[in-house]
Design an enzyme around this catalytic site. Structure first.
Site, PDB file in Angstrom:
ATOM      1  N   SER A 163      -9.389 -48.080  10.291  1.00 46.31           N
ATOM      2  CA  SER A 163      -9.053 -49.414  10.797  1.00 46.31           C
ATOM      3  C   SER A 163      -8.504 -49.277  12.209  1.00 46.31           C
ATOM      4  O   SER A 163      -7.946 -48.228  12.573  1.00 46.31           O
ATOM      5  CB  SER A 163      -7.976 -50.042   9.911  1.00 46.31           C
ATOM      6  OG  SER A 163      -7.446 -51.202  10.527  1.00 46.31           O
ATOM      7  N   TYR A 189       0.744 -48.187   6.884  1.00 48.13           N
ATOM      8  CA  TYR A 189      -0.706 -48.441   6.846  1.00 48.13           C
ATOM      9  C   TYR A 189      -1.394 -47.725   8.012  1.00 48.13           C
ATOM     10  O   TYR A 189      -2.399 -47.036   7.832  1.00 48.13           O
ATOM     11  CB  TYR A 189      -0.974 -49.954   6.907  1.00 48.13           C
ATOM     12  CG  TYR A 189      -2.446 -50.330   6.836  1.00 48.13           C
ATOM     13  CD1 TYR A 189      -3.210 -50.019   5.719  1.00 48.13           C
ATOM     14  CD2 TYR A 189      -3.069 -51.008   7.889  1.00 48.13           C
ATOM     15  CE1 TYR A 189      -4.563 -50.377   5.641  1.00 48.13           C
ATOM     16  CE2 TYR A 189      -4.410 -51.369   7.826  1.00 48.13           C
ATOM     17  CZ  TYR A 189      -5.154 -51.052   6.695  1.00 48.13           C
ATOM     18  OH  TYR A 189      -6.487 -51.410   6.629  1.00 48.13           O
TER      19      TYR A 189
HETATM   20  N1  LIG Z   1     -10.605 -56.522   5.684  1.00 47.78           N
HETATM   21  C1  LIG Z   1     -10.271 -56.106   6.877  1.00 47.78           C
HETATM   22  O1  LIG Z   1     -10.028 -56.908   7.795  1.00 47.78           O
HETATM   23  C2  LIG Z   1     -10.201 -54.629   7.179  1.00 47.78           C
HETATM   24  C3  LIG Z   1      -9.907 -54.239   8.494  1.00 47.78           C
HETATM   25  C4  LIG Z   1      -9.825 -52.886   8.779  1.00 47.78           C
HETATM   26  C5  LIG Z   1     -10.029 -51.962   7.790  1.00 47.78           C
HETATM   27  N2  LIG Z   1     -10.307 -52.367   6.520  1.00 47.78           N
HETATM   28  C6  LIG Z   1     -10.487 -51.330   5.468  1.00 47.78           C
HETATM   29  O2  LIG Z   1     -11.627 -51.632   4.707  1.00 47.78           O
HETATM   30  C7  LIG Z   1     -11.492 -51.109   3.390  1.00 47.78           C
HETATM   31  C8  LIG Z   1     -11.904 -52.159   2.376  1.00 47.78           C
HETATM   32  O3  LIG Z   1     -11.037 -53.261   2.501  1.00 47.78           O
HETATM   33  P1  LIG Z   1     -11.384 -54.747   2.024  1.00 47.78           P
HETATM   34  O4  LIG Z   1     -11.051 -55.629   3.169  1.00 47.78           O
HETATM   35  O5  LIG Z   1     -12.696 -54.817   1.401  1.00 47.78           O
HETATM   36  O6  LIG Z   1     -10.197 -54.938   0.946  1.00 47.78           O
HETATM   37  P2  LIG Z   1     -10.190 -55.357  -0.587  1.00 47.78           P
HETATM   38  O7  LIG Z   1     -11.089 -56.502  -0.838  1.00 47.78           O
HETATM   39  O8  LIG Z   1      -8.744 -55.492  -0.952  1.00 47.78           O
HETATM   40  O9  LIG Z   1     -10.784 -54.064  -1.271  1.00 47.78           O
HETATM   41  C9  LIG Z   1     -10.037 -52.896  -1.355  1.00 47.78           C
HETATM   42  C10 LIG Z   1     -10.441 -52.177  -2.615  1.00 47.78           C
HETATM   43  O10 LIG Z   1      -9.620 -51.011  -2.753  1.00 47.78           O
HETATM   44  C11 LIG Z   1      -9.249 -50.926  -4.096  1.00 47.78           C
HETATM   45  N3  LIG Z   1      -8.041 -50.144  -4.322  1.00 47.78           N
HETATM   46  C12 LIG Z   1      -6.786 -50.382  -3.882  1.00 47.78           C
HETATM   47  N4  LIG Z   1      -5.953 -49.461  -4.388  1.00 47.78           N
HETATM   48  C13 LIG Z   1      -6.700 -48.632  -5.160  1.00 47.78           C
HETATM   49  C14 LIG Z   1      -6.414 -47.501  -5.963  1.00 47.78           C
HETATM   50  N5  LIG Z   1      -5.175 -47.020  -6.112  1.00 47.78           N
HETATM   51  N6  LIG Z   1      -7.432 -46.894  -6.612  1.00 47.78           N
HETATM   52  C15 LIG Z   1      -8.692 -47.361  -6.507  1.00 47.78           C
HETATM   53  N7  LIG Z   1      -9.021 -48.433  -5.787  1.00 47.78           N
HETATM   54  C16 LIG Z   1      -8.031 -49.056  -5.118  1.00 47.78           C
HETATM   55  C17 LIG Z   1      -9.045 -52.360  -4.539  1.00 47.78           C
HETATM   56  O11 LIG Z   1      -9.067 -52.416  -5.928  1.00 47.78           O
HETATM   57  P3  LIG Z   1      -8.374 -53.648  -6.717  1.00 47.78           P
HETATM   58  O12 LIG Z   1      -9.294 -54.797  -6.519  1.00 47.78           O
HETATM   59  O13 LIG Z   1      -8.306 -53.127  -8.127  1.00 47.78           O
HETATM   60  O14 LIG Z   1      -7.029 -53.857  -6.090  1.00 47.78           O
HETATM   61  C18 LIG Z   1     -10.246 -53.012  -3.883  1.00 47.78           C
HETATM   62  O15 LIG Z   1     -11.375 -52.857  -4.687  1.00 47.78           O
HETATM   63  C19 LIG Z   1     -10.047 -50.622   3.287  1.00 47.78           C
HETATM   64  O16 LIG Z   1     -10.016 -49.227   3.410  1.00 47.78           O
HETATM   65  C20 LIG Z   1      -9.361 -51.271   4.468  1.00 47.78           C
HETATM   66  O17 LIG Z   1      -8.264 -50.507   4.939  1.00 47.78           O
HETATM   67  C21 LIG Z   1     -10.417 -53.673   6.201  1.00 47.78           C
END
Ligand SMILES: NC(=O)c1ccc[n+]([C@@H]2O[C@H](COP(=O)([O-])OP(=O)(O)OC[C@H]3O[C@@H](n4cnc5c(N)ncnc54)[C@H](OP(=O)(O)O)[C@@H]3O)[C@@H](O)[C@H]2O)c1
Length: 317
Positions: A163, A189
């Protein structure tokens, strides 16, 4: 290959490209893929695009019901029936070990996508700060546990979803787990997302001879469940810091998944590793005051080697 030895990688794709556009024309039949956190947010669209190109996709998730619902949805929308669901809790080392020991055969693409952001202070039973434990240590144990399967694939890729928040903190080696300093959710984070980039640097160095390359990326800003720990007030503040409503452009999950899918599949990245991508191309160095680009400390080979060592020691202690 390192960034200094080679010119920056550009592609025909942009910030608005979708995962489906990026993988269009690429045939992944016979390829096996794991997407962590594949039942939420950009993980779903990453898995869907890779499945749409013919890959066998395993959704590695901690919520199996959500995993099954997502798998059914991906089968229905792509016609690909090879969508599997497997339990994985990255904050639980026994769960990671169970996943890696159950894996059989080669693994062509591992997408380390799952993550938790700016969560309230919490530590695992081992005393590890939760965001570092989940975002970095869990994925570190997963990838190293799957190393043999990745090597067996011949030309495997590991995708490390980082990120722009990595700009908020280097690895604070003196106190990774916030035992001495006051807990700050965004620093924690940021530190974990810097670890995701450093992992790409050191893993590529160690595993290139096995045909495995690892790259990191920033997906963009996407409204997902990731913001669950962030108040509207904090989100407004982030938008204001980015220059107001016009300074931040939210991507759709399909656009947010595009850079992951590019890093996982593009022929333009053949043999390329240890780099950081955003908006479907390799990022340049971050300039002070900007929210784009990659921090020098996140690509620092010495910090990458040190983090690897610390991670091994932490996991085997
Ligand atoms: N969205 C953004 O703006 C953004 C920006 C920069 C980087 N990112 C990165 O993109 C990636 C995906 O994010 P997203 O936006 O799609 O978020 P999201 O919808 O919250 O998805 C994150 C996933 O990670 C899972 N997770 C969290 N803790 C876990 C654990 N202990 N074991 C296994 N799975 C776990 C969650 O599972 P649960 O559903 O069970 O909680 C969820 O499926 C992340 O690495 C995030 O840092 C996102």
């Amino acid at each position: 290959m390192t960034m200094t030895e080679n010119s920056r990688i550009t592609t025909p794709f942009t910030a608005t490209s979708t995962a489906a556009e990026v993988v269009d024309g690429i045939d992944l039949t016979g390829r096996r893929v794991v997407v962590t956190g594949g039942a939420s947010g950009i993980g779903i669209e990453t898995a869907r695009a890779l499945a749409g190109a013919g890959a066998e996709v395993t959704l590695a998730v901690r919520d199996l019901d959500a995993g099954e619902r997502t798998a059914n949805d991906i089968v229905a929308t792509t016609g690909n029936k090879q969508i599997l669901v497997a339990p994985l809790d990255l904050a639980n080392q026994a769960s990671v070990a169970a996943f890696t020991s159950a894996w059989d055969g080669p693994l062509h693409v591992l997408v380390n996508n799952a993550g938790v952001m700016a969560s309230p202070e919490a530590h695992t039973p081992e005393g590890w700060e939760l965001q570092f434990a989940t975002n970095h240590l869990g994925h570190f144990a997963l990838a190293t546990g799957l190393h043999r399967a990745l090597a067996a694939a011949g030309g495997a890729r590991v995708v490390s979803v980082s990120s722009s928040a990595h700009l908020r903190s280097p690895i604070v080696f003196e106190d990774i787990h916030f035992r001495e300093r006051a807990y700050e959710p965004w620093s924690a984070y940021g530190q974990s997302k810097t670890a995701n980039v450093l992992f790409a640097v050191e893993a590529t160095k160690r595993w290139e001879s096995d045909g495995i390359t690892v790259n990191a990326l920033m997906p963009g800003g996407i409204r997902t469940n990731l913001q669950r720990h962030v108040s509207q007030e904090d989100l407004d503040r982030a938008v204001a810091a980015a220059g107001g409503a016009s300074g931040i452009t939210w991507k759709t999950p399909e656009q947010g998944a595009a850079t992951s899918v590019l890093v996982a599949t593009s022929p333009l990245l053949e043999g390329v590793g240890g780099r950081y991508f955003e908006d479907c191309e390799e990022a340049g160095p971050n300039r002070p005051g900007s929210r784009n680009g990659v921090a020098a400390y996140a690509l620092d080979p010495e910090a990458a080697a040190r983090l690897w060592q610390v991670s091994v020691e932490t996991l085997t202690r």
